[in-house]
Design a protein around this motif. Sequence first.
Motif, PDB file in Angstrom:
ATOM      1  N   SER A  68       0.836  -1.237   0.034  1.00  9.76           N
ATOM      2  CA  SER A  68      -0.064  -0.105   0.166  1.00  9.76           C
ATOM      3  C   SER A  68       0.905   1.173  -0.022  1.00  9.76           C
ATOM      4  N   MET A  69       1.889   1.228   0.958  1.00 10.38           N
ATOM      5  CA  MET A  69       2.888   2.362   0.780  1.00 10.38           C
ATOM      6  C   MET A  69       3.602   2.629  -0.282  1.00 10.38           C
ATOM      7  N   ILE A  70       3.855   1.547  -1.055  1.00 11.03           N
ATOM      8  CA  ILE A  70       4.575   1.509  -2.168  1.00 11.03           C
ATOM      9  C   ILE A  70       3.987   2.018  -3.399  1.00 11.03           C
ATOM     10  N   MET A  71       2.608   1.860  -3.288  1.00 10.36           N
ATOM     11  CA  MET A  71       1.704   2.245  -4.441  1.00 10.36           C
ATOM     12  C   MET A  71       1.454   3.887  -4.281  1.00 10.36           C
ATOM     13  N   HIS A 295      12.282  -6.543  10.121  1.00  9.30           N
ATOM     14  CA  HIS A 295      13.286  -6.361   8.837  1.00  9.30           C
ATOM     15  C   HIS A 295      12.337  -5.606   7.634  1.00  9.30           C
ATOM     16  N   ALA A 296      11.111  -6.476   7.374  1.00 12.75           N
ATOM     17  CA  ALA A 296      10.448  -5.767   6.150  1.00 12.75           C
ATOM     18  C   ALA A 296      10.182  -4.395   6.531  1.00 12.75           C
ATOM     19  N   THR A 297       9.702  -3.799   7.412  1.00 13.79           N
ATOM     20  CA  THR A 297       9.465  -2.243   7.612  1.00 13.79           C
ATOM     21  C   THR A 297      10.658  -1.489   7.204  1.00 13.79           C
ATOM     22  N   PHE A 298      11.680  -1.695   8.012  1.00 14.04           N
ATOM     23  CA  PHE A 298      12.996  -0.678   7.996  1.00 14.04           C
ATOM     24  C   PHE A 298      13.651  -0.922   6.726  1.00 14.04           C
ATOM     25  N   PRO A 330      16.144  16.883   4.228  1.00 18.49           N
ATOM     26  CA  PRO A 330      16.464  16.753   5.535  1.00 18.49           C
ATOM     27  C   PRO A 330      15.296  15.733   6.150  1.00 18.49           C
ATOM     28  N   MET A 331      14.246  15.544   5.709  1.00 21.54           N
ATOM     29  CA  MET A 331      13.044  14.786   6.014  1.00 21.54           C
ATOM     30  C   MET A 331      13.525  13.383   5.565  1.00 21.54           C
ATOM     31  N   THR A 332      14.083  13.116   4.463  1.00 20.90           N
ATOM     32  CA  THR A 332      14.534  12.058   4.041  1.00 20.90           C
ATOM     33  C   THR A 332      15.844  11.448   4.566  1.00 20.90           C
ATOM     34  N   ILE A 333      16.572  12.206   5.056  1.00 24.34           N
ATOM     35  CA  ILE A 333      17.679  11.876   5.680  1.00 24.34           C
ATOM     36  C   ILE A 333      17.439  11.327   6.985  1.00 24.34           C
ATOM     37  N   MET A 334      16.657  12.210   7.749  1.00 26.01           N
ATOM     38  CA  MET A 334      16.292  11.625   9.054  1.00 26.01           C
ATOM     39  C   MET A 334      15.493  10.251   8.959  1.00 26.01           C
ATOM     40  N   MET A 335      14.653  10.158   8.083  1.00 28.24           N
ATOM     41  CA  MET A 335      13.867   8.643   8.243  1.00 28.24           C
ATOM     42  C   MET A 335      14.772   7.713   7.509  1.00 28.24           C
ATOM     43  N   PHE A 336      15.832   7.889   7.025  1.00 30.84           N
ATOM     44  CA  PHE A 336      17.041   6.839   6.376  1.00 30.84           C
ATOM     45  C   PHE A 336      17.738   6.537   7.638  1.00 30.84           C
ATOM     46  N   ASN A 337      18.163   7.536   8.378  1.00 29.89           N
ATOM     47  CA  ASN A 337      18.856   7.424   9.428  1.00 29.89           C
ATOM     48  C   ASN A 337      18.208   6.519  10.797  1.00 29.89           C
ATOM     49  N   ILE A 338      16.751   6.687  10.790  1.00 32.15           N
ATOM     50  CA  ILE A 338      16.112   5.950  11.801  1.00 32.15           C
ATOM     51  C   ILE A 338      16.102   4.479  11.332  1.00 32.15           C
ATOM     52  N   ALA A 339      15.905   4.348   9.788  1.00 29.46           N
ATOM     53  CA  ALA A 339      15.865   2.999   9.406  1.00 29.46           C
ATOM     54  C   ALA A 339      17.374   2.189   9.545  1.00 29.46           C
ATOM     55  N   PRO A 415       3.974   8.006   2.626  1.00 22.78           N
ATOM     56  CA  PRO A 415       4.202   6.883   3.052  1.00 22.78           C
ATOM     57  C   PRO A 415       5.376   6.190   3.736  1.00 22.78           C
ATOM     58  N   MET A 416       6.458   7.219   3.728  1.00 24.77           N
ATOM     59  CA  MET A 416       7.706   6.885   4.198  1.00 24.77           C
ATOM     60  C   MET A 416       7.592   7.191   5.779  1.00 24.77           C
ATOM     61  N   ILE A 417       6.865   8.291   6.029  1.00 28.00           N
ATOM     62  CA  ILE A 417       6.466   8.780   7.531  1.00 28.00           C
ATOM     63  C   ILE A 417       5.786   7.500   8.135  1.00 28.00           C
ATOM     64  N   LEU A 418       4.857   6.860   7.436  1.00 28.88           N
ATOM     65  CA  LEU A 418       4.360   5.788   8.182  1.00 28.88           C
ATOM     66  C   LEU A 418       5.294   4.524   8.315  1.00 28.88           C
ATOM     67  N   LEU A 419       6.017   4.321   7.423  1.00 26.41           N
ATOM     68  CA  LEU A 419       7.040   3.140   7.520  1.00 26.41           C
ATOM     69  C   LEU A 419       7.820   3.571   8.640  1.00 26.41           C
ATOM     70  N   MET A 420       8.365   5.031   8.664  1.00 31.62           N
ATOM     71  CA  MET A 420       8.924   5.253   9.974  1.00 31.62           C
ATOM     72  C   MET A 420       8.543   5.030  11.226  1.00 31.62           C
ATOM     73  N   PHE A 421       7.289   5.473  11.512  1.00 30.42           N
ATOM     74  CA  PHE A 421       6.638   4.681  12.578  1.00 30.42           C
ATOM     75  C   PHE A 421       6.544   3.353  12.830  1.00 30.42           C
ATOM     76  N   MET A 422       6.265   2.698  11.750  1.00 31.24           N
ATOM     77  CA  MET A 422       6.251   1.166  11.979  1.00 31.24           C
ATOM     78  C   MET A 422       7.584   0.650  12.117  1.00 31.24           C
ATOM     79  N   SER A 423       8.763   1.242  11.820  1.00 32.20           N
ATOM     80  CA  SER A 423      10.155   0.865  11.998  1.00 32.20           C
ATOM     81  C   SER A 423      10.643   1.199  13.320  1.00 32.20           C
ATOM     82  N   THR A 424       9.774   1.976  14.077  1.00 32.06           N
ATOM     83  CA  THR A 424      10.170   2.476  15.433  1.00 32.06           C
ATOM     84  C   THR A 424       9.057   1.534  16.497  1.00 32.06           C
TER      85      THR A 424
END
Length: 558
Positions: A68-71, A295-298, A330-339, A415-424
Amino acid sequence: MMIYYLYSMIYMILSFKMFMLSLIFMYKNLNLFIEWNFIIINSLNMNMFILLDFMSMMFLSIVFMITSMIMIYSKEYMFYDKMNNYFIYIMNLFVLSMMIMIISPNLISILFGWDMLGLTSYCLVIFYQNNQSFNSGMLTFLSNRLGDIFLIMSISLMSMMSSWNLFFFKFDNFMFILTLILTSITKSAQFPFSPWLPAAMAAPTPISSLVHSSTLVTAGIYLLIRFNYSISQHMLTKYLLLISLITMFLSSLSANYEYDLKKIIALSTLSQLGLMMSIYSLNLQNLSFFHLLTHATFKALLFMCSGVMIHNMMNFQDIRFMGNLINMFPMTIMMFNIATLSLCGIPFMSGFYSKDLIIEYSLMMNLSFFTMMIFYLSISLTMMYSIRLIYYLILNNYLFTPYMIMNENKTMNMPMILLMFMSTILGSMINWMMFMSINFTYLNFYYKTLIFLCMIMSIIMSLFFMKMKLMMKNFIMNFFFTKMWFIPNIQKFNNYMFFMLSKSIYLYIEKSWNEFMGFNYFKSLLLNNFMNKIFINKFLIIIYFSLYFLMMIMILLI
């Protein structure tokens, strides 16, 4: 472009429903078998079974959520592509084939989903029509065909039980378990079938995100987890542990010498697959499944963040020319660092809960010194290439081009923000649901500090190597590890030998005796100049061929 949002909404609703069903099945301890009898001809009775339990429901929920997020992500990423509709249809077929494989306890239906996965993955890898994509697609396709051959062999061995429903039998046949393990290690790219996984990076980044997180590469591990009651106690799991440790170590080491952004993340996937397979071979199937979900989420988030960088840099992927990206994304790098931190197992991130349990359980087992050394070294190398990646993307001083206007897109960030919360939060949530009990793991002080010591030492060593640039000066090591340990060259030689064998068979069998005794001989014998004048009429030609085939059938019956 509304079709992307429509499919995303459908998959999100399915994901939520599957997640709620998995909780119900888990707490009520339910297993649901659905039998569909689709052919009855005399004594032939063919059934198809669908198995629904908490494991299949949970895995389907994660697959649907990531899809869903990838769509939504693909709506912007593939906006200027002329083959949007083709991309959507093949992607939906890909998810459908994975769903068939997940809910099937029957080897025939698993083979159907397995083959659909191989075919659709080949179509997606060659999506960009160029030589590199075709070579990568052929390598992926041929490597996965080996898994299909082993799966067909296991189906033939299962025929002696008069059923293909593996879930109903505890099968101790050595050859059957060997073929099943070989099936899984080809699909999950374990050593020596590893080179196809980095080569599959020729696909578009949304497909890489889906393939490497929850679908194609995890299908083999899921197959072993599903049928663990027949495999887990077998002697072959010792060799599976050795293969997975080699895969984990070599892929982590190769990631420290690679400069392609997507290939580094692909080698990271290969390392994590080795970790899942190694912990499975230690008879800890639930932990392997737990790490598979986290592993799937991050990993999906990592690929999405890398796709944003590549998309804005005119499809450029070399990390040596990236730097100071935190000022542009900045937003993308923040989420990349969290993953990335979740991948490293930093405390209280999603990956921490599964990795910490895996390390603690491995310390409580009677493993050899060599096994523990490779295990901890691989985990340390994971931290090293993660810190190296962050160093090149953020602290490096190179700039791609100062004249380009680079900005982040809200459609891709959502969709990346939702996956960031799921990765957390996903790790702690599944940990509470699956592993929360009155039993706790108690380790002494030295064992417990060993984990943090490896993390701290790997961070220090990684920063030291980056500062001294030791990874760039050693040309021999660079050449060896960036060439995937020369396995592609060996496989190229093997493929060449098989192709030469098939050519010899074609020339000396198909074009010799079969050509002389087959249809072409009779055609040249009968259709001479005189007969050609008679058989000008098409109707007479049809009669001639009909009589010829009738004569051949009569000869065979006699």
